[in-house]
Design an enzyme around this catalytic site. Structure first.
Site, mmCIF file in Angstrom:
data_model
loop_
_atom_site.group_PDB
_atom_site.id
_atom_site.type_symbol
_atom_site.label_atom_id
_atom_site.label_comp_id
_atom_site.label_asym_id
_atom_site.label_seq_id
_atom_site.Cartn_x
_atom_site.Cartn_y
_atom_site.Cartn_z
ATOM 1 N N HIS A 176 0.993 -1.358 0.241
ATOM 2 C CA HIS A 176 -0.254 -0.096 0.259
ATOM 3 C C HIS A 176 0.767 1.182 -0.039
ATOM 4 C CE1 HIS A 176 -2.822 -2.940 2.701
ATOM 5 N NE2 HIS A 176 -3.525 -2.479 1.340
ATOM 6 N N LYS A 196 -16.514 -7.600 4.019
ATOM 7 C CA LYS A 196 -15.900 -8.141 4.051
ATOM 8 C C LYS A 196 -15.645 -8.485 5.470
ATOM 9 C CE LYS A 196 -12.024 -6.365 1.215
ATOM 10 N NZ LYS A 196 -10.639 -6.900 1.835
ATOM 11 N N ARG A 224 -1.530 -5.853 -8.421
ATOM 12 C CA ARG A 224 -0.539 -5.784 -8.406
ATOM 13 C C ARG A 224 -0.777 -7.400 -9.671
ATOM 14 N NH1 ARG A 224 -3.492 -7.558 -2.646
ATOM 15 N NH2 ARG A 224 -4.600 -6.951 -4.066
ATOM 16 N N SER A 247 -2.683 -7.817 2.764
ATOM 17 C CA SER A 247 -3.138 -7.896 4.423
ATOM 18 C C SER A 247 -3.145 -9.469 4.771
ATOM 19 C CB SER A 247 -4.512 -6.684 4.375
ATOM 20 O OG SER A 247 -3.830 -5.493 4.004
HETATM 21 P P1 ADP Z 1 -9.085 -4.338 -0.538
HETATM 22 O O1 ADP Z 1 -10.029 -4.566 0.868
HETATM 23 O O2 ADP Z 1 -9.951 -3.326 -1.587
HETATM 24 O O3 ADP Z 1 -9.101 -5.982 -0.976
HETATM 25 P P2 ADP Z 1 -7.138 -3.514 0.452
HETATM 26 O O4 ADP Z 1 -7.224 -2.066 1.718
HETATM 27 O O5 ADP Z 1 -6.291 -5.027 0.782
HETATM 28 O O6 ADP Z 1 -8.088 -3.100 -0.831
HETATM 29 O O7 ADP Z 1 -5.985 -3.151 -0.386
HETATM 30 C C1 ADP Z 1 -6.835 -1.513 -0.957
HETATM 31 C C2 ADP Z 1 -6.043 -0.692 -2.509
HETATM 32 O O8 ADP Z 1 -5.087 -1.406 -2.504
HETATM 33 C C3 ADP Z 1 -6.434 -1.774 -3.778
HETATM 34 O O9 ADP Z 1 -5.891 -1.136 -4.532
HETATM 35 C C4 ADP Z 1 -5.746 -2.951 -3.809
HETATM 36 O O10 ADP Z 1 -5.450 -3.785 -5.303
HETATM 37 C C5 ADP Z 1 -3.956 -2.664 -3.923
HETATM 38 N N1 ADP Z 1 -3.202 -3.342 -2.947
HETATM 39 C C6 ADP Z 1 -3.245 -3.742 -1.687
HETATM 40 N N2 ADP Z 1 -1.972 -4.317 -1.473
HETATM 41 C C7 ADP Z 1 -1.040 -3.814 -2.687
HETATM 42 C C8 ADP Z 1 0.118 -4.852 -2.768
HETATM 43 N N3 ADP Z 1 0.541 -5.676 -1.883
HETATM 44 N N4 ADP Z 1 0.968 -3.512 -3.874
HETATM 45 C C9 ADP Z 1 0.450 -2.531 -4.424
HETATM 46 N N5 ADP Z 1 -1.155 -3.079 -4.198
HETATM 47 C C10 ADP Z 1 -2.142 -3.147 -3.629
#
Ligand code: ADP
Length: 160
Positions: free
Chosen positions: A17, A41, A91, A129
């Site tokens: 992130h 979720k 990703r 995460s």
């Molecule tokens: P969500 O809850 O929408 O799945 P997250 O909170 O995990 O997403 O992540 C928010 C945004 O960050 C999304 O666009 C997700 O694709 C991106 N994201 C999460 N982890 C990574 C990572 N390791 N590298 C790049 N982008 C990421």
């Protein structure tokens, strides 16, 4: 003033992130990292307040980045804070289908708000995460993947 929002769950924030946030803050004047309060979720590991604190500690050196939260439609929140776009991280191909659908739906809802996709450094492409929560619950070292404030919070969460 070109402002964007970066919405997500951030349960917890990872270096993946943060990589995206760093890229966004170079491209735009201001980035609002915004925690979705009510995503479809399962129950999050960290409360919204804990996630805000971890994000704020991890982003304290970035002067044009702030953290907030929202309920409801992402495009509405973007409009309310005066943002011109929504940042999302891509990703791998596996992210694409869902992100593509959501971007098109958001554009249908509000044609003035664009979705901007950014790709992290390849070393973060396998990071999410939920893997971090699993590793930490098994007492594995996650210091390569999350900022120190998150590492500390995970250790506290899983100490017995
Ligand atoms: P969500 O809850 O929408 O799945 P997250 O909170 O995990 O997403 O992540 C928010 C945004 O960050 C999304 O666009 C997700 O694709 C991106 N994201 C999460 N982890 C990574 C990572 N390791 N590298 C790049 N982008 C990421």
């Amino acid at each position: 003033m070109r402002k964007v929002i970066y919405p997500g769950t951030f349960d917890p924030v990872t270096y993946g992130h943060i990589d995206i946030i760093k890229r966004a803050r170079e491209l735009f004047d201001s980035v609002i990292v915004t925690i979705a309060r009510n995503p479809n979720k399962i129950l999050p590991l960290f409360s919204v307040e804990e996630r805000i604190e971890m994000l704020e500690k991890s982003l304290k050196d970035f002067d044009n980045v702030v953290v907030d939260t929202f309920d409801g439609l992402t495009v509405e929140h973007a409009k309310n804070v005066g943002a011109i776009g929504i940042i999302r991280g891509l990703r791998a191909v596996s992210d694409f289908e869902y992100e593509f659908q959501m971007a098109l739906m958001n554009r249908k809802l509000d044609g003035n708000i664009s979705t901007i996709f950014l790709m992290p450094h390849e070393k973060y492409t396998y990071l999410n995460s939920s893997i971090i929560r699993n590793l930490a619950s098994l007492k594995s070292d996650v210091s390569d993947f999350v900022p120190p404030a998150v590492q500390e919070a995970l250790i506290n969460k899983f100490k017995d």
